[in-house]
Structure formats: C-alpha cells, structure tokens
Design a protein around this motif. Structure first.
Motif, PDB file in Angstrom:
ATOM      1  N   ILE A 170       0.832  -1.200   0.000  1.00 47.66           N
ATOM      2  CA  ILE A 170       0.000   0.000   0.000  1.00 47.66           C
ATOM      3  C   ILE A 170       0.869   1.254   0.000  1.00 47.66           C
ATOM      4  O   ILE A 170       1.825   1.358   0.771  1.00 47.66           O
ATOM      5  N   GLY A 171       0.487   2.207  -0.843  1.00 53.36           N
ATOM      6  CA  GLY A 171       1.210   3.470  -0.894  1.00 53.36           C
ATOM      7  C   GLY A 171       0.310   4.671  -0.692  1.00 53.36           C
ATOM      8  O   GLY A 171      -0.801   4.733  -1.239  1.00 53.36           O
ATOM      9  N   LYS A 172       0.774   5.617   0.109  1.00 55.69           N
ATOM     10  CA  LYS A 172       0.121   6.917   0.214  1.00 55.69           C
ATOM     11  C   LYS A 172       0.474   7.720  -1.023  1.00 55.69           C
ATOM     12  O   LYS A 172       1.645   7.999  -1.281  1.00 55.69           O
ATOM     13  N   VAL A 173      -0.504   8.096  -1.805  1.00 57.75           N
ATOM     14  CA  VAL A 173      -0.250   8.850  -3.033  1.00 57.75           C
ATOM     15  C   VAL A 173       0.326  10.222  -2.692  1.00 57.75           C
ATOM     16  O   VAL A 173      -0.112  10.878  -1.745  1.00 57.75           O
ATOM     17  N   CYS A 174       1.323  10.647  -3.492  1.00 61.05           N
ATOM     18  CA  CYS A 174       1.963  11.951  -3.295  1.00 61.05           C
ATOM     19  C   CYS A 174       1.693  12.845  -4.499  1.00 61.05           C
ATOM     20  O   CYS A 174       1.919  12.445  -5.646  1.00 61.05           O
ATOM     21  N   ILE A 175       1.223  14.082  -4.219  1.00 53.36           N
ATOM     22  CA  ILE A 175       0.837  15.040  -5.268  1.00 53.36           C
ATOM     23  C   ILE A 175       1.199  16.437  -4.774  1.00 53.36           C
ATOM     24  O   ILE A 175       0.600  16.918  -3.805  1.00 53.36           O
ATOM     25  N   THR A 186       2.960  -4.372   3.374  1.00 50.12           N
ATOM     26  CA  THR A 186       4.218  -3.701   3.032  1.00 50.12           C
ATOM     27  C   THR A 186       3.914  -2.280   2.570  1.00 50.12           C
ATOM     28  O   THR A 186       3.110  -2.089   1.650  1.00 50.12           O
ATOM     29  N   PRO A 187       4.525  -1.252   3.182  1.00 48.98           N
ATOM     30  CA  PRO A 187       4.329   0.117   2.708  1.00 48.98           C
ATOM     31  C   PRO A 187       5.107   0.366   1.423  1.00 48.98           C
ATOM     32  O   PRO A 187       6.165  -0.223   1.204  1.00 48.98           O
ATOM     33  N   VAL A 188       4.568   1.250   0.585  1.00 48.14           N
ATOM     34  CA  VAL A 188       5.153   1.504  -0.742  1.00 48.14           C
ATOM     35  C   VAL A 188       5.259   3.009  -0.963  1.00 48.14           C
ATOM     36  O   VAL A 188       4.287   3.750  -0.767  1.00 48.14           O
ATOM     37  N   VAL A 189       6.408   3.487  -1.380  1.00 44.30           N
ATOM     38  CA  VAL A 189       6.592   4.895  -1.755  1.00 44.30           C
ATOM     39  C   VAL A 189       5.874   5.125  -3.081  1.00 44.30           C
ATOM     40  O   VAL A 189       6.110   4.393  -4.056  1.00 44.30           O
ATOM     41  N   THR A 190       4.990   6.172  -3.136  1.00 44.47           N
ATOM     42  CA  THR A 190       4.066   6.280  -4.256  1.00 44.47           C
ATOM     43  C   THR A 190       3.909   7.703  -4.786  1.00 44.47           C
ATOM     44  O   THR A 190       2.923   8.400  -4.473  1.00 44.47           O
ATOM     45  N   PRO A 191       4.845   8.195  -5.605  1.00 47.86           N
ATOM     46  CA  PRO A 191       4.571   9.414  -6.369  1.00 47.86           C
ATOM     47  C   PRO A 191       3.517   9.092  -7.424  1.00 47.86           C
ATOM     48  O   PRO A 191       3.654   8.108  -8.151  1.00 47.86           O
ATOM     49  N   ARG A 192       2.463   9.867  -7.515  1.00 53.29           N
ATOM     50  CA  ARG A 192       1.349   9.490  -8.395  1.00 53.29           C
ATOM     51  C   ARG A 192       1.820   9.311  -9.839  1.00 53.29           C
ATOM     52  O   ARG A 192       1.709   8.252 -10.402  1.00 53.29           O
ATOM     53  N   PHE A 193       2.283  10.391 -10.461  1.00 55.07           N
ATOM     54  CA  PHE A 193       2.969  10.315 -11.746  1.00 55.07           C
ATOM     55  C   PHE A 193       3.630  11.655 -11.991  1.00 55.07           C
ATOM     56  O   PHE A 193       3.450  12.604 -11.238  1.00 55.07           O
ATOM     57  N   LEU A 194       4.436  11.745 -13.030  1.00 55.97           N
ATOM     58  CA  LEU A 194       5.314  12.902 -13.179  1.00 55.97           C
ATOM     59  C   LEU A 194       4.586  14.246 -13.269  1.00 55.97           C
ATOM     60  O   LEU A 194       5.059  15.233 -12.694  1.00 55.97           O
ATOM     61  N   PRO A 195       3.460  14.358 -13.982  1.00 57.85           N
ATOM     62  CA  PRO A 195       2.822  15.682 -14.042  1.00 57.85           C
ATOM     63  C   PRO A 195       2.454  16.247 -12.681  1.00 57.85           C
ATOM     64  O   PRO A 195       2.431  17.474 -12.511  1.00 57.85           O
ATOM     65  N   THR A 196       2.173  15.392 -11.690  1.00 57.58           N
ATOM     66  CA  THR A 196       1.717  15.894 -10.388  1.00 57.58           C
ATOM     67  C   THR A 196       2.795  15.856  -9.308  1.00 57.58           C
ATOM     68  O   THR A 196       2.490  16.088  -8.136  1.00 57.58           O
ATOM     69  N   CYS A 197       4.026  15.572  -9.703  1.00 56.26           N
ATOM     70  CA  CYS A 197       5.105  15.473  -8.710  1.00 56.26           C
ATOM     71  C   CYS A 197       6.306  16.303  -9.151  1.00 56.26           C
ATOM     72  O   CYS A 197       6.833  16.118 -10.254  1.00 56.26           O
ATOM     73  N   SER A 198       6.762  17.190  -8.279  1.00 58.12           N
ATOM     74  CA  SER A 198       7.928  18.008  -8.580  1.00 58.12           C
ATOM     75  C   SER A 198       9.201  17.183  -8.466  1.00 58.12           C
ATOM     76  O   SER A 198       9.225  16.126  -7.828  1.00 58.12           O
TER      77      SER A 198
END
Length: 482
Positions: free
Chosen positions: A160-165, A205-217
């Motif tokens: 599981i990952g917490k989405v990052c935006i 298991t925790p997962v590092v989760t950048p959503r995708f490139l347009p929404t992540c610096s």
C-alpha cells in the motif's frame, strides 16, 4: 490442512503445469506448504498419509471438476476509485483525472468514508481471487491507515502506498512537498509498527508512491527516492502511460527527456519498483528498466480506454511484467478480466502489425528496397510487423495466467514466497470449481474435456461464482457455500 486433487500453476512464462492426484499439506503454524506429492492415486492415499505422518491434518478431497490455483496478484489498483468502478470511461486520461478520479479520492479525507468503502473493496477482490494487491491509496494519511488495517483484518496480502501530489492538481487535492514526504514516512513507520515478522510471512508492506510525473515536482521525487532507500521499501508510479500524459511531461521538462530518464535520475527505478502501463516506452527506456530490475504492471483494459495503445508484452519480455486491473481506470475488479483483455489486445496488435507488414513490404517493393531487416528508425507499427513475422505478438491464456500469478510475484520480488506451488512457499491459493451451482461454464460430459480444458474454460468463461475458497498464508480468508 491436507488436500488431495489437482493443482495448477505456471512456474515459467507460457508453461502450464497440472499436478494430478497430488497430496499437499500446509503447516498451519507457518502457513507454508510442507508436503507436495504428485501422482498419489486415491487407492494409495490412506497409506501415503500414514507413511508421511500427516494423519493429524484435516483432509479435503477435491472433486474431478475442482482444482487449486495460486492466488491472483494485482500489481496496479487504485483503492479509492472502487467507488465509481464501471463508470467514467468516456474521456481522455488528463480530463478523466479531474472529472472522476480526483473528486472520488478527495472524499477519503473523511476517515469514516474510508472505513465504509475499503472493507467492500477488499471483500470484492478476495471474492475474485486476488490474494495480493499493490494499492495506490489517496493522499490522506489516516485513510491509508484504514486501508492497511482493513487488508490486515481481512487477511489479504497487501502493498500500500500513500499517493503523493504536490503540483498540477486541484486546490483541494494537493499537498506541499514537505507534507507529502512527512506523511509518506509516517505511513511507512505506521505499517512497520504493526508487529509483523518477516519469518511469519509479511501481509502488509508500505510503498513509496509518487502518483505520476505531471503531479510530482523533482524535489518531491528526489526525497521520495531517498525515503525508499532509507527504509528499503518498494516504489510504484505510472510511466509513459498515455499520449496526453507524455505530452504534459515534455511540456514541463522538455521534448528530449522521457519519463524513464526522470524517474531514473531521481533514484526511483530499482528492483523493487513497479511502474504502471508503460505503453509509450521507447526501446532505450525499456533497456533502462531492465537494467534497473524495474517491473511494469500491464493494465490491458485501462490501456484501451486511456493509454492510446497496447503494451507489447512479448517484445519487451526482458522486463518483469505483471497484470493489473487499475480500478477505476479499468472497470473490472477481476484479474480474469485483465487476462482476457491482455490476450485480446495482443490479437488486435497482431492485426495492426499484419497491415503494417503489408504496407512496409509494399513500400519496399515500390522503391526496389528490401526493408525486412531494417529496423533502424522504423515506426512502432513496423517493429510490430517484424515481431509478427517471428510469431512473437499473440499471447495465450497460459501466459496471461502466469502474469496474473508468478509474474506478479516477480514484480513484487516475492516469487520465493507466493505465485506457484513449492514446498516452503506460503499457501496463497484459490479453489476453483467449474461445475459449481450457478456456474457460467457449461460442461458436456460427452466432450471428454481434459483438465487443461477446465482451466481454460475458467480463464475464459469463469467468474467469482467459480471461486469457492481463498487462502492467504495458509489462512482460509474466504469460504463460500455454492
């Protein structure tokens, strides 16, 4: 637990192994397979049980229409999007995010909503035989804790990952770079605090989760890469998903750079990384992914709706690949649906390639040039045409089953634990009955169907009604009376 009957798995890509008259014992303390003895007829069963000292186990005898498969492994699923699964299939990806995805995900700021939705999601997946799921959550720390607790309570194996935006998102569904990193670390620490022991088989298991490139610096990507390295946890995101996503990234970072290069430079391509879709990866991108050991979650149904193409699984077979449902980008929560659409997509790709091959050879003949071995600079369609000539495009259901089980385990680097049947591995499995009451599968005794026919019928015609029991780590997490 002790079982006798038919076990089916795909230990290698494209290879189906059917173990008949097999005696399998599960150590109920560890949840692992303790005994696996194929070729024991019923007439010898009692003597074998006595000889192997397994008489203390409860014995389940499978009928001729029943068999046990490894549990399905969904390598890409958006947990909050289950609320609109089956709708939202009418617009391109970047419009879809703002019209459907973000509004649905915003609601998980309300923890009670998460407590209401997530048990329904996990139950639906278990009913469809998904014993392991790689989840994108929402950006809300507390809601992701609810998802973690829900999967643990249900006994599902979950990543599981917490989405990052932190950019290019709605004003009410965005976070600062600092908060994204802080809450990601907090979620990792929360999952690690739940007292699981590796020797007992990790379920969460925790997962590092950048959503995708347009929404992540870039600073967010770099700090998330550092977090993943510090805690030695997996990473997931989306990569080269659709034409509008690729165009957006090039608008942000320049037309000469690809998603793969950015993820690589920020330390996010590792052997524990799973990238979804990848439909528009170029050849060099795929080489980079292979070198880093990074996997691709192939999502055939959502690719058809949003990705403007087909992921060429056979051409890029040197990359680890699993299957995903991508709820709600894909409307179906069943991995059977993903297998079917994978096969269908490969046939459409072959049809396109056949037309490209004819055009390519025709152009060469008109110019008096032999193009058959000239792959430099040719279009993707021409490359597909070359694949077709080698017979390398069309996939069959055996490979689809592999990608939904063993292949997914390899993506998550748990192939030594689940995905096939071997002594010492965790018993993550589903019991299939092709003759259960209400089955969508018609059987005709005069056909003399083989066991392999039963398996193929289940893959092509079956649904959750045919799945009567589900085990994760040796625990019976779903048992239905049909």
């Amino acid at each position: 637990m002790l079982f006798h009957g038919t076990f089916v798995h795909t230990p290698k890509r494209g290879e189906l192994v059917i173990l008949t008259d097999t005696l399998l014992a599960v150590d109920e303390t560890t949840g692992r397979i303790a005994t696996l003895l194929p070729g024991i007829p019923r007439t010898q069963l009692e003597a074998t049980i006595q000889t192997t000292q397994l008489q203390q186990h409860t014995l389940t005898l499978l009928s001729p229409t029943q068999f046990i498969l490894p549990g399905f492994i969904d390598t890409h699923i958006h947990a909050p999007q289950i609320t609109y699964a089956g709708t939202g299939t009418d617009v391109p990806l970047m419009v879809w995010l703002n019209l459907y995805a973000f509004p649905a995900e915003k609601k998980f700021k309300d923890v009670e909503w998460a407590r209401y939705v997530y048990p329904k999601l996990v139950d639906r997946l278990l009913r469809n035989g998904t014993t392991t799921a790689l989840y994108f959550g929402s950006l809300h720390l507390e809601a992701n804790k609810v998802l973690a607790n829900t999967t643990l309570n249900a006994g599902q194996r979950a990543f599981i990952g917490k989405v990052c935006i932190d950019q290019n998102s709605p004003d009410d569904y965005i976070e600062s770079t600092e908060n994204a990193v802080r809450d990601t670390e907090a979620f990792i620490q929360y999952c690690l605090s739940l007292g699981q022991r590796k020797e007992e088989g990790l379920l969460l298991t925790p997962v590092v989760t950048p959503r995708f490139l347009p929404t992540c610096s870039i600073p967010l990507l770099e700090q998330l890469g550092q977090l993943a390295k510090r805690y030695d946890v997996p990473i997931q995101s989306h990569i080269s998903e659709s034409l509008d996503e690729v165009a957006f990234v090039q608008q942000l970072y320049g037309s000469e750079i690809s998603d793969t290069e950015i993820f690589d430079k920020t330390g996010l391509l590792t052997p524990r990384t799973v990238m979804a879709h990848g439909v528009h990866l170029n050849y060099q991108d795929t080489q980079t992914l292979a070198q880093r050991g990074t996997a691709v979650a192939v999502c055939p149904l959502s690719n058809a709706y949003f990705a403007n193409g087909v992921f060429p699984s056979t051409r890029f077979s040197y990359i680890k690949q699993g299957l995903g449902t991508d709820i709600g980008g894909g409307y179906a929560p069943s991995m059977l649906s993903s297998i079917r659409h994978l096969i269908t997509a490969s046939r459409y790709l072959a049809s396109t390639a056949a037309a490209a091959a004819a055009a390519l050879h025709g152009a060469g003949a008109d110019a008096g040039v032999d193009n058959s071995n000239n792959h430099a600079g040719v279009t993707a369609a021409a490359a597909a045409a070359a694949d077709l000539e080698k017979g390398d495009i069309i996939m069959d259901w055996r490979t689809g089953l592999y990608m939904a089980t063993r292949g997914g385990a390899e993506c998550l680097q748990i192939q030594d634990q689940v995905g096939s049947f071997q002594v010492g591995m965790s018993f993550d499995a589903i019991l299939v009955d092709v003759a259960v009451s209400g089955t969508p599968i018609d059987l005709f005794p005069g056909n003399d169907d083989r066991l392999e026919d039963y398996v193929e019928k289940f893959i092509n015609l079956g649904d959750d009604r045919n799945i009567t029991n589900v085990w994760v780590n040796g625990q019976n997490v779903l048992s239905l009376s049909r």
